[in-house]
Structure formats: C-alpha cells, structure tokens
Design a protein around this motif. Structure first.
Motif, PDB file in Angstrom:
ATOM      1  N   GLY B  72       0.775  -1.237   0.000  1.00 37.82           N
ATOM      2  CA  GLY B  72       0.000   0.000   0.000  1.00 37.82           C
ATOM      3  C   GLY B  72       0.801   1.278   0.000  1.00 37.82           C
ATOM      4  N   THR B  73       2.133   1.165   0.011  1.00 34.32           N
ATOM      5  CA  THR B  73       2.974   2.362   0.023  1.00 34.32           C
ATOM      6  C   THR B  73       3.828   2.408  -1.241  1.00 34.32           C
ATOM      7  N   PRO B  74       3.893   3.572  -1.900  1.00 33.44           N
ATOM      8  CA  PRO B  74       4.746   3.652  -3.101  1.00 33.44           C
ATOM      9  C   PRO B  74       6.217   3.472  -2.724  1.00 33.44           C
ATOM     10  N   ASN B  97      -3.003   5.812  -8.945  1.00 28.36           N
ATOM     11  CA  ASN B  97      -3.332   7.052  -9.662  1.00 28.36           C
ATOM     12  C   ASN B  97      -2.921   7.064 -11.138  1.00 28.36           C
ATOM     13  N   ALA B 159       1.939   8.766  -7.065  1.00 23.74           N
ATOM     14  CA  ALA B 159       1.133   7.662  -6.525  1.00 23.74           C
ATOM     15  C   ALA B 159       0.699   7.949  -5.095  1.00 23.74           C
ATOM     16  N   ALA B 160       1.479   8.768  -4.384  1.00 28.64           N
ATOM     17  CA  ALA B 160       1.161   9.078  -2.982  1.00 28.64           C
ATOM     18  C   ALA B 160       0.245  10.285  -2.848  1.00 28.64           C
ATOM     19  N   CYS B 161       0.094  11.034  -3.930  1.00 30.37           N
ATOM     20  CA  CYS B 161      -0.606  12.328  -3.840  1.00 30.37           C
ATOM     21  C   CYS B 161      -2.121  12.171  -4.052  1.00 30.37           C
ATOM     22  N   PRO B 162      -2.934  12.366  -3.003  1.00 27.81           N
ATOM     23  CA  PRO B 162      -4.385  12.257  -3.197  1.00 27.81           C
ATOM     24  C   PRO B 162      -4.946  13.375  -4.067  1.00 27.81           C
ATOM     25  N   GLU B 212       2.564  13.976   1.605  1.00 26.42           N
ATOM     26  CA  GLU B 212       2.957  12.571   1.483  1.00 26.42           C
ATOM     27  C   GLU B 212       3.976  12.373   0.356  1.00 26.42           C
ATOM     28  N   VAL B 215       7.242  12.412   1.885  1.00 22.34           N
ATOM     29  CA  VAL B 215       7.466  11.250   2.757  1.00 22.34           C
ATOM     30  C   VAL B 215       7.949  10.058   1.936  1.00 22.34           C
TER      31      VAL B 215
END
Lengths: 110, 246
Positions: B72-74, B97, B159-162, B212, B215
């Motif tokens: 679940g984490t890039p 995404n 991929a982490a950016c909502p 994120e 991060v």
C-alpha cells in the motif's frame, strides 16, 4: 480514488483532520459575527462552551500551520540560508508572544 | 531448499482477458537478508511465471523505473527489503493514480507530458558561443537547487498524492520540483517560460500540502517544499514592486 482514501494512512487522516479544523473555526467566527451584529452575546453560556470545543481545533490548526512554515519560508542572512528549525521556532515564539499581548489587552480592557 | 519463504501477492491484469486486475500469490525463497522485492519479482519471472510484467532496470535506486505499491505504500522495489516485511505476505501492486497497461506496468504518458511542459532544461535568452567558456557557478549557487535536482522521475510522489488522484489535471509534485530546480539555477533564464504551467490553477495552487509526496520520495527531494516555496515566490512576484521583473 476510493472514497475512503483518507482512512488508509495515518498521514492522510491527519491531513484531513487539519483541513476540517477550519469548519468549526468558521462556525465560531460566524457565531461571533452574529453576536456582534446583535450588540450582545445572545447565548453567552453556549458560546463559551462552543469556544472551548473549538479551542483544540484552533490549536491543532495553528500547530500544523506553524510547523510547516519551515518548508515554506526561505531566506538568507549574510548569504547563508536560515535553517527551517529556526524559522519554525521563531514562528512559535511570535505566536506565543502575540497570544500574551492579546491576552493582556483583553484582560486589561475587561 | 532455503529455510524461509516469502509470499508475494502480485497484481495480474491482461486487458485482453481480464475485466479487472486480480491478485496472484507466489511463494519465493528468501535466502539472503539483502533480498529486495525486485529480487523476488525477478525470481518469479525467471523460475515460476514468466508472464509477470513489470518495469525495472538499474537495481540501485537510480533509474526510478521499478516503482510500485508495496503493501500500500509507493516504493522503489529495488529499495524495499524483504526482511522489513517477512514473515507477512507482501502485496505488490502497480503505482496508484495511473492507468494500468498490464500487471504491474503503468501508463506514464500523463507524467511525461507534464514533465515536458515545464521545460526541464536550461533556457537561455541568448546562447553563449562555446568559445566563451562554461557557465560558472559557486557552491552556494548549486546548493540553492541541488536538492531538487535529485529527482529520478520515479513517480512515487504522484502515486502518494491524493490531490493528483482526485484530479489528474494537477501538474503534480515531481514536475513542480523539477521546474523549481531549473528556476533556481543561476544559469537559467526560463522562469517566465515555465510560470504559465507552474503558477496555473492546476499547478502549484491545486496543492493543499498533504505532504505525502515528500514522505515517499526515495531521494529526499521534498517536492512539497518545492511547491510551497514556489507559491510564496510567485505571490511575492505579484505583490512586490518590481517583483515581476526578470
């Protein structure tokens, strides 16, 4: 994006909480403006309780906002960049100082 | 037979056969503490299922091509150690995404288009002749942009950016960080060429500072910082007297 994207990570959740802290603060301000327009505190006791409820939201919003200033503000002194940590510390110092001054005047005016 | 095995649950998707992606489990020998998720995928490809598709190249966190969702984490799969997940199963999915082409391979076209749009190269109003020598820089001038030049276009930040997930018109973290890298370069004179893209409503102003992207960045680029600093700079250009000059 799934509708529950904000619940998937702690970081996302804290971000959404940070953004939503603006909602109770907006309600608080609207209530205050309404009371000012009425030239009296219509529901003084209820407003005091609501203010106490809003205080943690205001503190959390201020804390996150000021913590991020180290990433945003950037300038040099004598051709050397000022460290993010010093900028954040200065912001918290200014916040504390401003709170003291405003608190003093509010107490004094009373 | 090695003592330890690790379960890899990889996304499988063949657009010609599957209606939607599905997960497939593989048991992979975990024989070395230095093994990374990419090693496990390569083992699957070589010994278990040659049809598994994914991108990779350098295996040392430089090319940026092996980015995938790991539990679940890039992550760059060449930098995601099995020992950090074992004995739990490891779920490997294509980057969030982005449209999926096949299995773990995403369609990069949108990012490549955005990257090109910010003109990530040195722009000069008038090129100096080669005989005039180099464009010299001091260490301090390099320090201004060095951090942002570390970007390897791995797209983990997207991929982490909502914000990008909700609105893929958003220019996004890496492209903005690279725009800032060139705008801060003392040799560059292309700020006004990039501003229409960067300072657009779908540029920096779309970002709400989730953070994120910074991060998950494997190179410490801090794209969120690049975006917020660009917001401040463009605002100052607008409000300060003579702020809009070159």
């Amino acid at each position: 994006m799934p509708a529950n994207w904000w619940a998937r990570k702690r970081h996302y959740f804290l971000y959404v909480v940070r953004e939503f802290t603006a909602a109770p603060l907006a309600l608080w301000l609207l209530w205050l403006l309404y009371d000012i327009s009425q030239k009296s505190l219509v529901h003084a006791r209820a407003f005091a309780i609501f203010s106490a409820v809003c205080l943690p939201f205001a503190l959390y919003h201020s804390y996150t906002f000021l913590s991020l200033t180290g990433s945003i503000v950037h300038f040099k002194v004598f051709d050397r960049p000022v460290s993010a940590r010093l900028i954040v510390a200065s912001m918290f110092g200014l916040w504390f100082g401003a709170s003291l001054v405003i608190g003093f005047f509010l107490t004094w005016l009373k | 037979m090695p003592d330890k095995m690790v379960t890899i649950r990889a996304t499988r998707y063949d657009p010609e056969q599957d209606k939607e992606p599905r997960q497939q489990s593989y048991e992979v020998p975990f024989y070395d503490e230095s093994m990374v998720v990419l090693d496990a995928l390569n083992h699957i490809k070589s010994h278990i299922d040659g049809s598994l598709s994914y991108r990779w190249s350098c295996r040392m966190g430089i090319c940026g091509s092996c980015g995938m969702m790991v539990n679940g984490t890039p992550k760059l799969t060449c930098n995601a150690f099995l020992r950090d997940y074992w004995p739990r199963p490891i779920v490997v999915q294509p980057l969030n995404n982005f449209p999926v082409i096949r299995d773990l391979v995403i369609d990069m076209d949108d990012f490549m288009h955005k990257l090109k749009s910010i003109k990530p190269w040195i722009i000069r109003k008038q090129e100096m002749p080669l005989g005039a020598g180099e464009h010299r820089q001091t260490n301090e001038q390099i320090d201004d942009f060095r951090q942002f030049s570390e970007c390897i276009n791995c797209m983990l930040c997207y991929a982490a950016c909502p914000v990008y997930g909700l609105n893929n018109e958003f220019l996004g973290p890496a492209a903005t960080a690279l725009a800032r890298r060139y705008n801060l370069d003392s040799r560059d004179q292309g700020l006004k060429d990039r501003l229409p893209m960067v300072a657009d409503s779908e540029g920096i102003w779309e970002c709400s500072f989730v953070g994120e992207c910074s991060v998950v960045c494997p190179k410490g680029v801090d794209p969120a910082k690049a975006i917020q600093q660009t917001k401040l700079d463009t605002t100052l250009r607008f409000v300060l007297p003579y702020g809009n000059r070159d």
